[in-house]
Write an enzyme that holds these catalytic residues in place. Structure first.
Site, mmCIF file in Angstrom:
data_model
loop_
_atom_site.group_PDB
_atom_site.id
_atom_site.type_symbol
_atom_site.label_atom_id
_atom_site.label_comp_id
_atom_site.label_asym_id
_atom_site.label_seq_id
_atom_site.Cartn_x
_atom_site.Cartn_y
_atom_site.Cartn_z
ATOM 1 N N GLU A 1 -9.240 -11.349 6.762
ATOM 2 C CA GLU A 1 -8.381 -10.605 7.699
ATOM 3 C C GLU A 1 -8.901 -10.747 9.119
ATOM 4 O O GLU A 1 -8.143 -10.644 10.081
ATOM 5 C CB GLU A 1 -8.349 -9.126 7.318
ATOM 6 C CG GLU A 1 -7.302 -8.742 6.318
ATOM 7 C CD GLU A 1 -7.145 -7.241 6.206
ATOM 8 O OE1 GLU A 1 -6.157 -6.721 6.742
ATOM 9 O OE2 GLU A 1 -8.004 -6.585 5.586
ATOM 10 N N HIS B 1 0.847 -1.193 0.000
ATOM 11 C CA HIS B 1 0.000 0.000 0.000
ATOM 12 C C HIS B 1 0.884 1.245 0.000
ATOM 13 O O HIS B 1 1.811 1.358 0.807
ATOM 14 C CB HIS B 1 -0.904 0.008 1.232
ATOM 15 C CG HIS B 1 -1.866 -1.135 1.284
ATOM 16 N ND1 HIS B 1 -3.092 -1.109 0.654
ATOM 17 C CD2 HIS B 1 -1.779 -2.361 1.878
ATOM 18 C CE1 HIS B 1 -3.721 -2.253 0.871
ATOM 19 N NE2 HIS B 1 -2.945 -3.029 1.607
ATOM 20 N N ASN C 1 0.557 4.493 0.918
ATOM 21 C CA ASN C 1 0.682 5.319 2.118
ATOM 22 C C ASN C 1 1.274 4.570 3.305
ATOM 23 O O ASN C 1 1.777 5.192 4.237
ATOM 24 C CB ASN C 1 -0.677 5.914 2.495
ATOM 25 C CG ASN C 1 -1.048 7.082 1.606
ATOM 26 O OD1 ASN C 1 -0.466 8.156 1.686
ATOM 27 N ND2 ASN C 1 -2.013 6.874 0.710
ATOM 28 N N GLY D 1 -9.291 -1.864 3.244
ATOM 29 C CA GLY D 1 -9.899 -0.996 4.248
ATOM 30 C C GLY D 1 -10.218 -1.770 5.513
ATOM 31 O O GLY D 1 -9.962 -2.972 5.617
ATOM 32 N N LYS E 1 -8.062 9.506 -3.464
ATOM 33 C CA LYS E 1 -8.669 10.383 -2.457
ATOM 34 C C LYS E 1 -9.009 11.731 -3.066
ATOM 35 O O LYS E 1 -8.397 12.152 -4.051
ATOM 36 C CB LYS E 1 -7.724 10.544 -1.264
ATOM 37 C CG LYS E 1 -7.437 9.218 -0.562
ATOM 38 C CD LYS E 1 -6.297 9.315 0.408
ATOM 39 C CE LYS E 1 -5.919 7.932 0.921
ATOM 40 N NZ LYS E 1 -5.366 7.066 -0.129
ATOM 41 N N ASP F 1 2.956 -5.797 2.723
ATOM 42 C CA ASP F 1 1.720 -5.099 3.089
ATOM 43 C C ASP F 1 1.970 -3.599 3.258
ATOM 44 O O ASP F 1 1.649 -2.805 2.380
ATOM 45 C CB ASP F 1 1.115 -5.702 4.358
ATOM 46 C CG ASP F 1 -0.298 -5.206 4.633
ATOM 47 O OD1 ASP F 1 -0.924 -4.639 3.712
ATOM 48 O OD2 ASP F 1 -0.782 -5.386 5.762
ATOM 49 N N ASP F 2 2.537 -3.214 4.391
ATOM 50 C CA ASP F 2 2.847 -1.805 4.691
ATOM 51 C C ASP F 2 4.243 -1.753 5.299
ATOM 52 O O ASP F 2 4.397 -1.742 6.528
ATOM 53 C CB ASP F 2 1.814 -1.222 5.663
ATOM 54 C CG ASP F 2 0.418 -1.193 5.071
ATOM 55 O OD1 ASP F 2 0.188 -0.394 4.150
ATOM 56 O OD2 ASP F 2 -0.439 -1.977 5.521
ATOM 57 N N THR G 1 -3.315 1.826 -4.015
ATOM 58 C CA THR G 1 -3.664 3.031 -3.260
ATOM 59 C C THR G 1 -5.105 3.419 -3.550
ATOM 60 O O THR G 1 -5.608 3.209 -4.651
ATOM 61 C CB THR G 1 -2.716 4.198 -3.604
ATOM 62 O OG1 THR G 1 -2.944 5.281 -2.702
ATOM 63 C CG2 THR G 1 -2.892 4.697 -5.031
ATOM 64 N N THR G 2 -5.768 3.965 -2.535
ATOM 65 C CA THR G 2 -7.152 4.424 -2.677
ATOM 66 C C THR G 2 -7.163 5.865 -3.178
ATOM 67 O O THR G 2 -6.601 6.744 -2.517
ATOM 68 C CB THR G 2 -7.885 4.353 -1.324
ATOM 69 O OG1 THR G 2 -7.842 3.011 -0.833
ATOM 70 C CG2 THR G 2 -9.330 4.795 -1.464
#
Length: 340
Positions: free
Chosen positions: A203, A16, A18, A173, A103, A278-279, A100-101
């Site tokens: 998850e 992701h 961010n 999310g 925005k 993941d992040d 990425t979402t």
């Protein structure tokens, strides 16, 4: 082993945007775009990657507000994207699928957001020629269905203008928010129009939703933490790989120990699986580190690490020619070790 893993040309399929800014990159971003080099900001960065023993998914998602603030301007988003690509390139990632979402705020629309990210990916090719980057716009299940429909419409629009970059859609999310079935229409449209689907599935322990997701189908499964043996068998029969993110699952509290991670069962049953971060920023890790954890926890050999990398190549959304080139890079790496 660490040197071998570091230099191995790796493939990252679950990252992701961010969440992939490490503390150094966050400070670079704050300094360059916002002129903030204060001690207070350094403390914020340190807190960003610090996890308490009772951490859970909700606490993890709270951390993203900090980064979203830094990427809330066009300049911030642009530089953040470049920094993430830089960091993955420095870890010898030869192929990256970034999600990425889109925005919208006072500084940009969702279309602008995606255009900024795509333009930055294109510009980064000259600066970081050894990493191939693709984009998966994400549907945030916490947001209204209308936003999901807009995200899919934008993804399809950019997939026409940049078919070599926009290759799929991600559903992610907070897993306790929204109903999966509400997003099936948008996801089905994306699939019918040729985009691959990655769904954050299992998850949390929600058997009815897991069954709905498995019935709907997907190209890859994000996490799969609470899949049953029957679910694993269904995934294997459909050749759906599970994106395993060990540090993420431990620090978010969804898995109690590395030894109990479901990657072990997937390897024992020879089910499709890929190792991912993941992040990497939020969880203070790297793909090299994730592979090292796999080696140390499950006594995985060098050859098995190569096999895991080639499996990631196979399950990537790259073109056939790109997959062949990636596999060739791995082969050249293995051959170089034999001639040393």
């Amino acid at each position: 082993m660490w040197k071998f893993l570091k230099e191995m040309p790796k493939v990252e399929l679950h990252a992701h945007l961010n969440g992939s800014l490490n503390t150094n990159s966050l400070q670079d971003l704050a300094e360059k775009v916002y002129g903030n080099t204060s001690e207070e900001f350094s403390h914020l960065c340190a807190r960003f990657v610090n996890f308490e023993k009772d951490s859970n998914l909700d606490k993890c998602f709270e951390k993203f507000a900090f980064v979203h603030e830094l990427t809330s301007t066009a300049a911030g988003l642009q530089y953040a994207t470049e920094l993430v690509i830089r960091d993955f390139a420095n870890d010898n990632i030869q192929y990256l699928e970034l999600r990425t979402t889109p925005k919208a705020n006072k500084n940009y629309l969702r279309r602008d957001y995606l255009r900024i990210v795509l333009d930055t990916i294109k510009r980064s090719r000259k600066k970081y020629p050894n990493i191939l980057v693709k984009l998966l716009p994400s549907i945030n299940r916490s947001e209204p269905v209308a936003v999901a429909e807009e995200t899919v419409a934008l993804a399809l629009e950019f997939a026409k203008t940049d078919p070599d970059l926009v290759v799929g859609i991600d559903l992610s999310g907070i897993p306790t928010k929204g109903k999966f079935t509400d997003f099936c229409g948008a996801l089905d449209l994306a699939r019918r129009e040729g985009l691959k689907l990655v769904i954050h599935c299992a998850e949390i322990d929600n058997p009815p939703e897991i069954k709905e997701m498995l019935s709907f189908g997907m190209s890859r499964c994000g996490h799969g933490t609470y899949l049953t043996e029957e679910d694993f068998a269904q995934m294997k029969a459909a050749n759906i790989p599970i994106e395993c993110c060990l540090t993420s699952n431990i620090k978010s509290g969804s898995v109690s120990s590395f030894e109990e991670h479901h990657l072990k069962r997937l390897m024992e049953s020879d089910a499709p699986r890929v190792v991912c971060t993941d992040d990497s920023g939020v969880f203070d890790t790297s793909l090299t580190n994730e592979f090292l954890l796999v080696v140390e926890t499950f006594n995985v050999t060098r050859d098995q690490c190569i096999d895991l990398t080639l499996e990631a190549v196979k399950h990537s959304f790259a073109s056939e020619q790109e997959r062949q080139q990636m596999a060739l890079k791995v082969e050249h790496y293995v051959n170089s070790l034999q001639t040393d």
